[in-house]
Design an enzyme around this catalytic site. Structure first.
Site, PDB file in Angstrom:
ATOM      1  N   GLU A  75      -9.566  -1.782   4.725  1.00 18.06           N
ATOM      2  CA  GLU A  75     -10.321  -1.389   6.025  1.00 18.06           C
ATOM      3  C   GLU A  75     -11.252  -2.865   6.213  1.00 18.06           C
ATOM      4  O   GLU A  75     -12.024  -3.089   5.188  1.00 18.06           O
ATOM      5  CB  GLU A  75     -10.323  -0.151   6.188  1.00 18.06           C
ATOM      6  CG  GLU A  75      -9.212   0.826   6.193  1.00 18.06           C
ATOM      7  CD  GLU A  75      -8.303   1.518   7.564  1.00 18.06           C
ATOM      8  OE1 GLU A  75      -8.096   0.037   8.170  1.00 18.06           O
ATOM      9  OE2 GLU A  75      -7.784   2.840   8.030  1.00 18.06           O
TER      10      GLU A  75
ATOM     11  N   HIS B 180      -7.256  -4.491  10.223  1.00 20.09           N
ATOM     12  CA  HIS B 180      -6.448  -4.362   8.576  1.00 20.09           C
ATOM     13  C   HIS B 180      -5.269  -5.149   8.237  1.00 20.09           C
ATOM     14  O   HIS B 180      -4.494  -5.076   9.118  1.00 20.09           O
ATOM     15  CB  HIS B 180      -6.702  -2.773   8.014  1.00 20.09           C
ATOM     16  CG  HIS B 180      -5.147  -1.953   8.599  1.00 20.09           C
ATOM     17  ND1 HIS B 180      -5.917  -0.808   9.290  1.00 20.09           N
ATOM     18  CD2 HIS B 180      -4.385  -2.551   9.437  1.00 20.09           C
ATOM     19  CE1 HIS B 180      -4.248  -0.519   9.050  1.00 20.09           C
ATOM     20  NE2 HIS B 180      -3.672  -1.390   9.378  1.00 20.09           N
TER      21      HIS B 180
ATOM     22  N   ASP C 144       0.742  -1.036   0.068  1.00 23.18           N
ATOM     23  CA  ASP C 144      -0.231   0.227  -0.227  1.00 23.18           C
ATOM     24  C   ASP C 144       0.485   1.228   0.396  1.00 23.18           C
ATOM     25  O   ASP C 144       2.196   1.083   0.482  1.00 23.18           O
ATOM     26  CB  ASP C 144      -1.299  -0.040   1.072  1.00 23.18           C
ATOM     27  CG  ASP C 144      -0.169  -0.558   2.678  1.00 23.18           C
ATOM     28  OD1 ASP C 144       0.769  -0.673   2.665  1.00 23.18           O
ATOM     29  OD2 ASP C 144      -1.075  -0.681   3.286  1.00 23.18           O
TER      30      ASP C 144
ATOM     31  N   ASN D 275      -7.150  -2.580  13.768  1.00 26.86           N
ATOM     32  CA  ASN D 275      -9.390  -2.921  13.594  1.00 26.86           C
ATOM     33  C   ASN D 275      -8.526  -4.016  12.780  1.00 26.86           C
ATOM     34  O   ASN D 275      -9.955  -4.509  12.184  1.00 26.86           O
ATOM     35  CB  ASN D 275      -9.329  -1.402  12.931  1.00 26.86           C
ATOM     36  CG  ASN D 275      -9.628  -1.120  11.770  1.00 26.86           C
ATOM     37  OD1 ASN D 275      -8.061  -1.797  11.299  1.00 26.86           O
ATOM     38  ND2 ASN D 275      -9.778  -0.135  11.250  1.00 26.86           N
TER      39      ASN D 275
HETATM   40  P1  PGA Z   1       2.481  -1.591  12.436  1.00 27.03           P
HETATM   41  O1  PGA Z   1       0.754  -1.483  11.712  1.00 27.03           O
HETATM   42  O2  PGA Z   1       3.244  -2.546  12.680  1.00 27.03           O
HETATM   43  O3  PGA Z   1       2.724  -0.008  12.979  1.00 27.03           O
HETATM   44  O4  PGA Z   1       1.482  -1.950  13.721  1.00 27.03           O
HETATM   45  C1  PGA Z   1       0.720  -3.111  11.064  1.00 27.03           C
HETATM   46  C2  PGA Z   1      -0.697  -2.484  10.328  1.00 27.03           C
HETATM   47  O5  PGA Z   1      -1.467  -1.159  10.350  1.00 27.03           O
HETATM   48  O6  PGA Z   1      -0.988  -2.988   9.150  1.00 27.03           O
END
Ligand code: PGA
Length: 237
Positions: A143, A138, A67, A136
Site C-alpha cells: 500500500e 498498490h 498476497d 491507489n
Molecule cells: P483488480 O485489483 O484487478 O480487482 O482491479 C487489482 C489490485 O488491486 O491489485
C-alpha cells in the site's frame, strides 16, 4: 519498459496469457509470480484453454502468489488461495504442492513472512511476475506508504482498498483489515514483470505509476526502474 497497447480486456488477457505461455515453453520450470483480483481472471481463463489444448505444460511450473488476507482460511470463498484454485490452479496440470500463497491463518505472522521470503529465495526468485494495479497504486498489497517495504510483511489495508474489495463480500465489515503481502524486493528482482490494467478507473493511476515520480506513495511507480517491464493495457496512457 515496453507498453503493448491492445483493443480491449479480451485482447489484453490473450496477450498476457501468450506471454506467460511463451515463458513456460522456453523454461518448463518457470517460477511464476501470480496475482488475484478481477484483472487477471481473463488471463487465467486463457491459460486454462492453452493447457487444455496442450499448448502449455504446467507440470514443472512453480507458482508464488503475491498476497493473502490475514485471518481467512484457505477454504474461505474470498481467500486468495480459494480464488487461485478456482480460477487457475485446479484447472491445469500443475502439481498443487508447487503452488504457494501466504498462509493468512498462520499463528505466528512474523514466522510466516520469513517462511515466504525463504520459499521465494529457495525457488531461485521469480522468473515472471504478473501484476495488476490498485486504484491507489498498490502492487500486491504493498500500500502507499513513506517507504518501500522490501520483504513479506503484514499490512493494514487502506480504506480505499477495503472499499474496492468490499464488492466481493456481503458487506464492508466482512473485508479483512489486514493482509500478508510479498514485499517490493522479489517483485523488483523478478526477471520479467508483466503488468496488466484495464478499465477507465485505472487510467490515471497507471499513467501516474509509469510516468510520474518514483515514490512509495505510488508503490507501482518503482516498476519504472525494472529492467524488463511489459505493460499490456487497452488504456490510453
Ligand atoms: P483488480 O485489483 O484487478 O480487482 O482491479 C487489482 C489490485 O488491486 O491489485
Amino acid at each position: 519498459m515496453r507498453i503493448i497497447k491492445v483493443k480491449n480486456y479480451e485482447e489484453m488477457s490473450r496477450k498476457a496469457a501468450n506471454i506467460i505461455a511463451a515463458e513456460i515453453s522456453l523454461n518448463p520450470r518457470t517460477v511464476l509470480g501470480l496475482a488475484t483480483g478481477s484483472t487477471p481472471i481473463g488471463t487465467y481463463e486463457r491459460l486454462v484453454e492453452l493447457c487444455n489444448t496442450g499448448d502449455i505444460d504446467f507440470s514443472q511450473v512453480t507458482t508464488i502468489n503475491l498476497d493473502e488476507y490475514y485471518g481467512l482460511e484457505p477454504t474461505h470463498e474470498q481467500s486468495y488461495r480459494y480464488f487461485m484454485d478456482k480460477h487457475l490452479l485446479k484447472k491445469i496440470n500443475i502439481n498443487l504442492e508447487n503452488t504457494h500463497v501466504p498462509n493468512g491463518k498462520a499463528p505466528d505472522i512474523e514466522a510466516e513472512c520469513k517462511r515466504y521470503d525463504d520459499l521465494i529465495q529457495k525457488a531461485g526468485g521469480i522468473d515472471l511476475q504478473l501484476l495488476g494495479i490498485g486504484h491507489n497504486g498498490h502492487i500486491g498489497f504493498n500500500e502507499p506508504s513513506d517507504e518501500f517495504i522490501m520483504d513479506t510483511h503484514c499490512v493494514t489495508l487502506k480504506e480505499s482498498t477495503i472499499n474496492a474489495n468490499s464488492r466481493f463480500f456481503n458487506n464492508i465489515d466482512e473485508v479483512p483489515k489486514k493482509a500478508l503481502t510479498m514485499g517490493i524486493k522479489p517483485i523488483m528482482q523478478a526477471r520479467r514483470v508483466l503488468l496488466i490494467a484495464s478499465g477507465d478507473d485505472k487510467k490515471e493511476i497507471l499513467k501516474k505509476a509509469l510516468s510520474g515520480p518514483v515514490t512509495p506513495s505510488v508503490p507501482a511507480s518503482i516498476l519504472q526502474l525494472h529492467k524488463d517491464l511489459i505493460v499490456v493495457t487497452p488504456l490510453d496512457i
